[in-house]
Write a protein that holds these residues in place. Structure first.
Motif, PDB file in Angstrom:
ATOM      1  N   THR A   1       6.961 -20.351 -22.084  1.00 12.51           N
ATOM      2  CA  THR A   1       6.663 -21.721 -22.489  1.00 12.51           C
ATOM      3  C   THR A   1       6.585 -22.609 -21.253  1.00 12.51           C
ATOM      4  O   THR A   1       7.136 -22.277 -20.194  1.00 12.51           O
ATOM      5  CB  THR A   1       7.740 -22.281 -23.426  1.00 12.51           C
ATOM      6  N   ILE A   2       5.919 -23.727 -21.407  1.00  9.87           N
ATOM      7  CA  ILE A   2       5.842 -24.701 -20.315  1.00  9.87           C
ATOM      8  C   ILE A   2       7.248 -25.166 -19.938  1.00  9.87           C
ATOM      9  O   ILE A   2       7.550 -25.357 -18.754  1.00  9.87           O
ATOM     10  CB  ILE A   2       4.958 -25.893 -20.713  1.00  9.87           C
ATOM     11  N   SER A   3       8.117 -25.332 -20.917  1.00  8.88           N
ATOM     12  CA  SER A   3       9.489 -25.774 -20.636  1.00  8.88           C
ATOM     13  C   SER A   3      10.222 -24.787 -19.734  1.00  8.88           C
ATOM     14  O   SER A   3      10.973 -25.192 -18.835  1.00  8.88           O
ATOM     15  CB  SER A   3      10.269 -25.947 -21.942  1.00  8.88           C
ATOM     16  N   MET A   4       9.998 -23.502 -19.935  1.00 12.20           N
ATOM     17  CA  MET A   4      10.623 -22.485 -19.091  1.00 12.20           C
ATOM     18  C   MET A   4      10.127 -22.598 -17.657  1.00 12.20           C
ATOM     19  O   MET A   4      10.899 -22.468 -16.700  1.00 12.20           O
ATOM     20  CB  MET A   4      10.340 -21.093 -19.655  1.00 12.20           C
ATOM     21  N   VAL A   5       8.839 -22.850 -17.499  1.00 14.71           N
ATOM     22  CA  VAL A   5       8.277 -22.995 -16.155  1.00 14.71           C
ATOM     23  C   VAL A   5       8.819 -24.258 -15.491  1.00 14.71           C
ATOM     24  O   VAL A   5       9.174 -24.251 -14.304  1.00 14.71           O
ATOM     25  CB  VAL A   5       6.735 -23.018 -16.210  1.00 14.71           C
ATOM     26  N   LEU A   6       8.892 -25.355 -16.244  1.00 15.12           N
ATOM     27  CA  LEU A   6       9.432 -26.603 -15.697  1.00 15.12           C
ATOM     28  C   LEU A   6      10.859 -26.419 -15.211  1.00 15.12           C
ATOM     29  O   LEU A   6      11.230 -26.894 -14.130  1.00 15.12           O
ATOM     30  CB  LEU A   6       9.391 -27.703 -16.764  1.00 15.12           C
TER      31      LEU A   6
ATOM     32  N   LEU B   1       3.646 -31.117 -13.357  1.00 18.42           N
ATOM     33  CA  LEU B   1       2.967 -29.879 -13.773  1.00 18.42           C
ATOM     34  C   LEU B   1       1.601 -30.189 -14.370  1.00 18.42           C
ATOM     35  O   LEU B   1       0.599 -29.552 -14.005  1.00 18.42           O
ATOM     36  CB  LEU B   1       3.835 -29.129 -14.772  1.00 18.42           C
ATOM     37  N   TYR B   2       1.541 -31.171 -15.268  1.00 13.81           N
ATOM     38  CA  TYR B   2       0.267 -31.466 -15.926  1.00 13.81           C
ATOM     39  C   TYR B   2      -0.735 -32.154 -14.994  1.00 13.81           C
ATOM     40  O   TYR B   2      -1.934 -32.186 -15.300  1.00 13.81           O
ATOM     41  CB  TYR B   2       0.506 -32.293 -17.186  1.00 13.81           C
ATOM     42  N   PHE B   3      -0.263 -32.661 -13.879  1.00 18.47           N
ATOM     43  CA  PHE B   3      -1.197 -33.182 -12.868  1.00 18.47           C
ATOM     44  C   PHE B   3      -2.051 -32.047 -12.312  1.00 18.47           C
ATOM     45  O   PHE B   3      -3.233 -32.223 -12.006  1.00 18.47           O
ATOM     46  CB  PHE B   3      -0.424 -33.859 -11.731  1.00 18.47           C
ATOM     47  N   HIS B   4      -1.437 -30.858 -12.191  1.00 21.96           N
ATOM     48  CA  HIS B   4      -2.132 -29.711 -11.606  1.00 21.96           C
ATOM     49  C   HIS B   4      -2.728 -28.775 -12.663  1.00 21.96           C
ATOM     50  O   HIS B   4      -3.772 -28.152 -12.424  1.00 21.96           O
ATOM     51  CB  HIS B   4      -1.177 -28.915 -10.720  1.00 21.96           C
ATOM     52  N   PHE B   5      -2.055 -28.668 -13.805  1.00 25.92           N
ATOM     53  CA  PHE B   5      -2.467 -27.687 -14.813  1.00 25.92           C
ATOM     54  C   PHE B   5      -2.448 -28.348 -16.194  1.00 25.92           C
ATOM     55  O   PHE B   5      -1.431 -28.883 -16.614  1.00 25.92           O
ATOM     56  CB  PHE B   5      -1.535 -26.472 -14.797  1.00 25.92           C
ATOM     57  N   SER B   6      -3.560 -28.252 -16.892  1.00 28.60           N
ATOM     58  CA  SER B   6      -3.694 -28.973 -18.156  1.00 28.60           C
ATOM     59  C   SER B   6      -3.039 -28.267 -19.335  1.00 28.60           C
ATOM     60  O   SER B   6      -2.823 -28.886 -20.384  1.00 28.60           O
ATOM     61  CB  SER B   6      -5.181 -29.189 -18.463  1.00 28.60           C
ATOM     62  N   SER B   7      -2.716 -26.974 -19.191  1.00 30.03           N
ATOM     63  CA  SER B   7      -2.191 -26.200 -20.313  1.00 30.03           C
ATOM     64  C   SER B   7      -1.554 -24.920 -19.806  1.00 30.03           C
ATOM     65  O   SER B   7      -1.683 -24.566 -18.620  1.00 30.03           O
ATOM     66  CB  SER B   7      -3.327 -25.844 -21.278  1.00 30.03           C
ATOM     67  N   LYS B   8      -0.886 -24.203 -20.705  1.00 27.84           N
ATOM     68  CA  LYS B   8      -0.339 -22.890 -20.341  1.00 27.84           C
ATOM     69  C   LYS B   8      -1.461 -21.934 -19.971  1.00 27.84           C
ATOM     70  O   LYS B   8      -1.325 -21.120 -19.050  1.00 27.84           O
ATOM     71  CB  LYS B   8       0.494 -22.316 -21.487  1.00 27.84           C
ATOM     72  N   GLU B   9      -2.591 -22.051 -20.671  1.00 29.49           N
ATOM     73  CA  GLU B   9      -3.732 -21.183 -20.369  1.00 29.49           C
ATOM     74  C   GLU B   9      -4.246 -21.409 -18.948  1.00 29.49           C
ATOM     75  O   GLU B   9      -4.524 -20.449 -18.220  1.00 29.49           O
ATOM     76  CB  GLU B   9      -4.859 -21.421 -21.388  1.00 29.49           C
ATOM     77  N   SER B  10      -4.394 -22.683 -18.551  1.00 26.83           N
ATOM     78  CA  SER B  10      -4.903 -22.961 -17.202  1.00 26.83           C
ATOM     79  C   SER B  10      -3.897 -22.538 -16.144  1.00 26.83           C
ATOM     80  O   SER B  10      -4.272 -22.088 -15.053  1.00 26.83           O
ATOM     81  CB  SER B  10      -5.240 -24.442 -17.052  1.00 26.83           C
ATOM     82  N   LEU B  11      -2.610 -22.627 -16.460  1.00 27.40           N
ATOM     83  CA  LEU B  11      -1.582 -22.172 -15.525  1.00 27.40           C
ATOM     84  C   LEU B  11      -1.637 -20.656 -15.362  1.00 27.40           C
ATOM     85  O   LEU B  11      -1.577 -20.129 -14.241  1.00 27.40           O
ATOM     86  CB  LEU B  11      -0.209 -22.608 -16.043  1.00 27.40           C
ATOM     87  N   ALA B  12      -1.791 -19.960 -16.475  1.00 27.47           N
ATOM     88  CA  ALA B  12      -1.906 -18.502 -16.410  1.00 27.47           C
ATOM     89  C   ALA B  12      -3.139 -18.083 -15.617  1.00 27.47           C
ATOM     90  O   ALA B  12      -3.093 -17.145 -14.814  1.00 27.47           O
ATOM     91  CB  ALA B  12      -1.957 -17.913 -17.814  1.00 27.47           C
ATOM     92  N   GLN B  13      -4.260 -18.793 -15.828  1.00 22.20           N
ATOM     93  CA  GLN B  13      -5.482 -18.462 -15.089  1.00 22.20           C
ATOM     94  C   GLN B  13      -5.286 -18.665 -13.593  1.00 22.20           C
ATOM     95  O   GLN B  13      -5.749 -17.859 -12.780  1.00 22.20           O
ATOM     96  CB  GLN B  13      -6.650 -19.309 -15.590  1.00 22.20           C
TER      97      GLN B  13
END
Length: 213
Positions: A31-36, A46-58
């Motif tokens: 989850t995003i919370s785990m990454v945070l 985080l959302y400044f750089h990545f719009s979603s969990k999908e974009s972070l995974a990519q």
């Protein structure tokens, strides 16, 4: 300039934290919370750089291939060997690489995340080196670079999965050495074969020659 450097560092911190979490839990359970929590950054950062969990995974997946960087070798077949050992060595300690590799073989990633990308990127990079090896007379005439590279990439992927399951990759370098011992006689011309270094500690020795970034 200082703000830009901070942004670059923050992005890297998030990627490394995401890699660690994806590696430990897989895509679906992350989850995003785990990454945070792991990155110790704000949600806004985080959302400044990545719009979603999908974009972070990519983004984590897109970081994989540069981990194979090695010093250039006159013998291109040796350079390919070195790349496999360096990746194997870095998999022992680098959370971002480990997460990227986990995502590559994670069938739970959604359609919007291209987890097949690293396979194609590795193939393209290695085929170029294999073509150079052929032009330099390093390969037997029967060798087909694309077929050989795809066998190698797929074989490495399977070996690292098995090594992770059995020993948390502690024996990965040995397994890569065994892989090469079986493949090289069908690739290299006889005069080159004995001079190729595919000993299990090759990754450690190559990395000692790579400048720390």
């Amino acid at each position: 300039m200082a703000q830009q450097e901070r942004a670059i560092r923050t992005r890297r911190t998030i990627l490394e934290a995401a890699g660690a979490v994806f590696d430990e839990y897989g895509y679906a359970s992350t989850t995003i919370s785990m990454v945070l929590e792991r990155a110790d950054v704000t949600k806004g950062a985080l959302y400044f750089h990545f719009s979603s969990k999908e974009s972070l995974a990519q983004a984590v997946l897109d970081e994989q291939v540069p981990f194979g960087a090695v010093p250039e070798q006159p013998c291109k077949l040796q350079e390919i060997i070195d790349m496999t050992f360096v990746v194997a060595q870095r998999l022992l300690t680098d959370s971002l690489l480990r997460g990227s590799v986990r995502l590559t073989v994670d069938q739970a990633t959604p359609p919007g995340v291209d987890h097949s990308g690293p396979f194609r990127q590795w193939a393209e990079r290695l085929i170029a080196l294999m073509e150079q090896a052929r032009s330099q007379g390093e390969l037997l005439p029967t060798v087909q670079p694309r077929d050989t590279v795809e066998l190698l990439v797929g074989g490495f992927a399977g070996i690292q999965l098995m090594s992770r399951a059995l020993t948390d990759r502690a024996d990965l370098a040995h397994r890569v050495s065994v892989l090469w011992s079986h493949i090289l006689p069908s690739l290299a011309v006889p005069g080159l074969l004995l001079g190729l270094d595919s000993k299990a500690d090759r990754g450690l020795r190559v990395l000692s020659a790579v400048p720390v970034s």
